[in-house]
Design an enzyme around this catalytic site. Structure first.
Site, PDB file in Angstrom:
ATOM      1  N   TYR A   1       0.897  -1.139   0.000  1.00  0.00           N
ATOM      2  CA  TYR A   1       0.000   0.000   0.000  1.00  0.00           C
ATOM      3  C   TYR A   1       0.939   1.192   0.000  1.00  0.00           C
ATOM      4  CZ  TYR A   1      -3.105  -3.542   2.054  1.00  0.00           C
ATOM      5  OH  TYR A   1      -3.804  -4.672   2.321  1.00  0.00           O
TER       6      TYR A   1
ATOM      7  N   PHE B   1       5.138   0.668   6.985  1.00  0.00           N
ATOM      8  CA  PHE B   1       6.117  -0.404   6.851  1.00  0.00           C
ATOM      9  C   PHE B   1       6.592  -0.541   5.410  1.00  0.00           C
ATOM     10  CE2 PHE B   1       3.883  -1.621  10.767  1.00  0.00           C
ATOM     11  CZ  PHE B   1       4.966  -1.757  11.613  1.00  0.00           C
ATOM     12  N   CYS B   2       5.704  -0.331   4.463  1.00  0.00           N
ATOM     13  CA  CYS B   2       6.116  -0.341   3.056  1.00  0.00           C
ATOM     14  C   CYS B   2       7.070   0.807   2.765  1.00  0.00           C
ATOM     15  CB  CYS B   2       4.896  -0.245   2.154  1.00  0.00           C
ATOM     16  SG  CYS B   2       3.738  -1.624   2.314  1.00  0.00           S
TER      17      CYS B   2
ATOM     18  N   CYS C   1       1.562   2.870   3.339  1.00  0.00           N
ATOM     19  CA  CYS C   1       1.712   2.053   4.537  1.00  0.00           C
ATOM     20  C   CYS C   1       3.086   2.337   5.133  1.00  0.00           C
ATOM     21  CB  CYS C   1       1.591   0.583   4.169  1.00  0.00           C
ATOM     22  SG  CYS C   1       2.348  -0.568   5.343  1.00  0.00           S
TER      23      CYS C   1
END
Length: 342
Positions: free
Chosen positions: A103, A108-109, A106
Site C-alpha cells: 500500500y 512499513f512499506c 503504509c
C-alpha cells in the site's frame, strides 16, 4: 525506459524540490492513510545481495522522483522481535528483479522504499487493493510489504531491511591496505545496539502513535482514502468500495481499538512527544542517529514520516515538533526515488 508518472487525488498535489545538483527528491504533498500493517517473518526468505547494474535506472545523474497516493488497512500487532526477524541467508545473487507489493503509504512499506531509495536499488511496485488483495492471491502471506527479489519472496519490513543490509555488507569490496588507503569506519557495538533499539521502537511505538492521527476526524479519514480514486489498477467499483469502506472502517477502528491498544489519550500529543523523543535520541552533536551518515533506524523513522507527507498530520508534526531539520537532512540523504515505471 522507465517513465515518470505523477499521481494526484483530492487533497494531494505533487511538489518537486531540488535537493542537490545531481539528485531530486520528492517532498510533495501526497494523500495517504498509513495504517500500520505489521508483517511476520517469512519462514524461508531468499537471501538478497546488491545489484550494481543500473541499466534499469534513469539515464544521467537526475534520479526519478514519484508521488503516488496511498492505501490503508487494519493495524495488526507484531509480536516478533528484531532479533527473530534478522535471519541471514548467505546466498550471493544480484538485485536484478525487485518488486514491492505494497500500500503506497503504509508506513512499513515506506520503510522498505526508503531503504531501496537510499541504497539506489531499482524496484517496481505492485499496488495492492486494501480490501480485496487480489494482487496477493498467489501468496499465503496476505500482509504488506512483500518483496520479491529474483523471484524469491521476502516478508516483513524489518526482516527485509536487515537481510538487505547483510547482503550489501557482504558485497563491499575488501578494505585496501597501505598509507593512502581509505579506512572504513565500522559501527561500534554500542552504536549497533542503539540502532537496534530504535528500530524496534519504530515498529512497537512510533507507527502506532502515528496511525490514529490519520483518522482523528471524519474529514481526515476521508482525506486519507482519497488516493484510491487514482492509485492502482482497480475498477470503479473496487475504488469506491475501498474508499468509502476504508475511511469508515478505519475511523471506527482508530477510535475504538487502536488508541486503547496502544495507550493513547490524545493522538496529536502522543505523536508530538514521539517525534521529540526521536530528535532527543539523535542529539545535537550529530546529524543522524548513525552519525555522519544515516543508519537503518534513521531510514525507518524517515520512511514512516515520509509516508504521511501531504496529510494534516504531517504539517502539524513539522509545525509543532523539533523534527523538521532532521527530516530535511534525511530527505537530502535518501535522494531521488529509484522506483521504476513500466
Amino acid at each position: 525506459m522507465s517513465v515518470l508518472r505523477r499521481g494526484a487525488s483530492g487533497a494531494a498535489r505533487v511538489l518537486h524540490q531540488a535537493m542537490s545538483a545531481n539528485a531530486l527528491r520528492q517532498t510533495g504533498i501526497r494523500a495517504m492513510s498509513s495504517v500500520a500493517v505489521t508483517d511476520k517473518l517469512n519462514p524461508a526468505p531468499a537471501a538478497i545481495t546488491r545489484n550494481y547494474d543500473h541499466k534499469y535506472a534513469t539515464a544521467g545523474s537526475v534520479a526519478l522522483l514519484s508521488a503516488v497516493a496511498a492505501a490503508a488497512t487494519v493495524a495488526v500487532a507484531d509480536d516478533t522481535t528484531l532479533a527473530e526477524k534478522a535471519v541471514v541467508y548467505p546466498v550471493k545473487t544480484g538485485f536484478k528483479d525487485v518488486v514491492l507489493y505494497q500500500y503506497d503509504v503504509c508506513p512499513f512499506c515506506n520503510k522498505v522504499k526508503a531503504f531501496l531509495d537510499f541504497h539506489k536499488i531499482p524496484y517496481r511496485v505492485v499496488e495492492v487493493n486494501p480490501l480485496f488483495k487480489g494482487e496477493l492471491k498467489w501468496s499465503e502471506y496476505q500482509k504488506v510489504p512483500v518483496l520479491m527479489v529474483n523471484g524469491e519472496q521476502l516478508n516483513d519490513s524489518t526482516h527485509i531491511i536487515t537481510t538487505l543490509s547483510e547482503r550489501i555488507a557482504e558485497m563491499e569490496p575488501p578494505e585496501k591496505k597501505g598509507w593512502f588507503a581509505k579506512k572504513t569506519i565500522k559501527p561500534t557495538a554500542a552504536a549497533l545496539e542503539e540502532e537496534q533499539q530504535w528500530r524496534e521502537w519504530v515498529d512497537s511505538r512510533f507507527v502506532h502513535v502515528l496511525t490514529p492521527n490519520l483518522y482523528r476526524t471524519t474529514e481526515e479519514a476521508w482525506q486519507a482514502f482519497d488516493y484510491i480514486t487514482e492509485s492502482g489498477n482497480f475498477n470503479f467499483v473496487e475504488r469506491q468500495a475501498a474508499r468509502v469502506a476504508g475511511a469508515v472502517m478505519m475511523y471506527v477502528i482508530s477510535k475504538m481499538i487502536l488508541k486503547k491498544r496502544h495507550n493513547i489519550d490524545d493522538e496529536r500529543t502522543a505523536l508530538y512527544e514521539a517525534c521529540d523523543e526521536w530528535v532527543a535520541a539523535v542529539g545535537k552533536d550529530r546529524p543522524f542517529l548513525g552519525g555522519s551518515t544515516p543508519n537503518n533506524a534513521d531510514i525507518s523513522v524517515w520512511g514512516v514520516l515520509h509516508a504521511v507527507e501531504g496529510m494534516d498530520t504531517f504539517k502539524d508534526v513539522m509545525d509543532n515538533t523539533t523534527i523538521k531539520p532532521w527530516f530535511e537532512r534525511m530527505t537530502v540523504a535518501v535522494g531521488g526515488s529509484t522506483r521504476m515505471y513500466d
